[in-house]
Every structure is written in C-alpha cells, then in structure tokens.
Design a protein around this motif. Structure first.
Motif, PDB file in Angstrom:
ATOM      1  N   TRP A  11      91.725   6.340  17.829  1.00  0.00           N
ATOM      2  CA  TRP A  11      91.328   6.986  16.381  1.00  0.00           C
ATOM      3  C   TRP A  11      91.600   8.211  16.235  1.00  0.00           C
ATOM      4  O   TRP A  11      92.139   8.603  15.037  1.00  0.00           O
ATOM      5  N   ASN A  12      91.673   9.246  17.232  1.00  0.00           N
ATOM      6  CA  ASN A  12      92.272  10.603  16.856  1.00  0.00           C
ATOM      7  C   ASN A  12      93.725  10.417  16.561  1.00  0.00           C
ATOM      8  O   ASN A  12      93.968  11.287  15.662  1.00  0.00           O
ATOM      9  N   PRO A  21      84.106   9.349  16.145  1.00  0.00           N
ATOM     10  CA  PRO A  21      83.999   8.906  17.441  1.00  0.00           C
ATOM     11  C   PRO A  21      82.647   9.457  18.067  1.00  0.00           C
ATOM     12  O   PRO A  21      82.092   8.647  18.877  1.00  0.00           O
TER      13      PRO A  21
END
Length: 173
Positions: free
Chosen positions: A116-117, A140
């Motif tokens: 995701w990051n 997150p």
C-alpha cells in the motif's frame, strides 16, 4: 541457575529492558522482555501507530523493578526461581490456536501495508489532491485499528463462552 551477580552491574544492565534479567541468568525472561520492547518500537514506526508507544515506559519499569526484585531475593528464593518466558503468552494463546496461521496473518498484513505504501508513492504524482492523500495515507492505520478491535472482541467473546461453559458444567453437577 547461576549465582547472584554484582549489584552495580545489575543496576547498569537493568536500565535496558531485558538485559538485567539476562545478566542475572534468566535468559528466556530477558529475551522475551527485550523482544517485546523492540518489536513494539518496530511496529509503531513501521505502521506509523505512535499510540502503541505508551506501553514502553510501563515495560521499562516492569523490567527495571523485576531485576531489582530478583536481586533482592534470599539465596533460597533466588535459586528456586525458574527461568520462564515473561508474560506467559502460552497461557493466553494456547499453542493449538497460536500457531502458523497467526504468524501468517501478521506477515500478510505487513506485506499489504508495505505494498500500500509503495503503491501510494507511485500514484501520488498522478493524483494531486492533498485531501485525497490525507485520507489514503490513513488506510493502513485504519486497517490495523479495525483488526485490533476485532481481536479484542474475539478475546472477550472467547472468555464469555468459556465462562458460560463452566457455569453449564457446574449446573450439571
């Protein structure tokens, strides 16, 4: 168990969570305290959840005073003391339940957060809206928060079912 150790060195090592226990000869206890301390720091920084860090002073104080309580024991008490992992997690999470599946779940969640990051880093230049990125950067943390809440609810329900089962068994007798 090893013999009692120098008081000054025990004090110096007690300043690092887990090191004092290890110096006194309680390796399992020291390693488990040290692992929890550093893993909390790692997860708080990795997942950007600073609220978890409030536990660190509590853990530090526990370790510090535990070393001094062990050091202050009489010789009989000291030599009778067995080295065991701190916090007795095997009693909280029985081996049958706390197994590879839990570790696999933790690794999957960490992988999702990392993806995701990285994914958001690539998309940041495509979508310029700051409002959108403030929301997306929090996903997150929201995911971890929801999982923590669900885990707590599951623990409460498990204890409630255990108590109901015990009451039912008592009534049967």
């Amino acid at each position: 168990m090893t013999k009692k150790r120098n008081g000054f060195l025990a004090f110096c090592f007690s300043l690092v969570p887990g090191a004092g226990e290890m110096y006194m000869g309680f390796m399992k206890q020291g390693i488990s305290i040290m692992a929890v301390f550093w893993m909390l720091i790692f997860f708080a920084s990795f997942l950007n959840i600073d609220q978890v860090l409030f536990v660190l002073p509590i853990l530090w104080c526990y370790s510090f005073f535990n070393v001094h309580n062990i050091r202050g024991m009489s010789d009989e008490e000291f030599y009778a003391l067995e080295d065991d992992y701190a916090f007795h997690l095997n009693r909280v999470f029985p081996v049958e339940k706390w197994n590879r599946n839990v570790l696999a779940g933790i690794l999957i969640i960490m992988g999702i957060v990392m993806l995701w990051n990285n994914f958001m880093g690539y998309l940041h230049w495509l979508i310029p809206s700051e409002f959108y990125w403030n929301i997306m950067d929090g996903v997150p943390q929201i995911l971890i928060s929801v999982l923590l809440i669900l885990g707590g609810i599951r623990l409460i329900q498990g204890k409630k079912k255990e108590l109901e089962k015990k009451e039912e068994e008592d009534l049967m007798k």
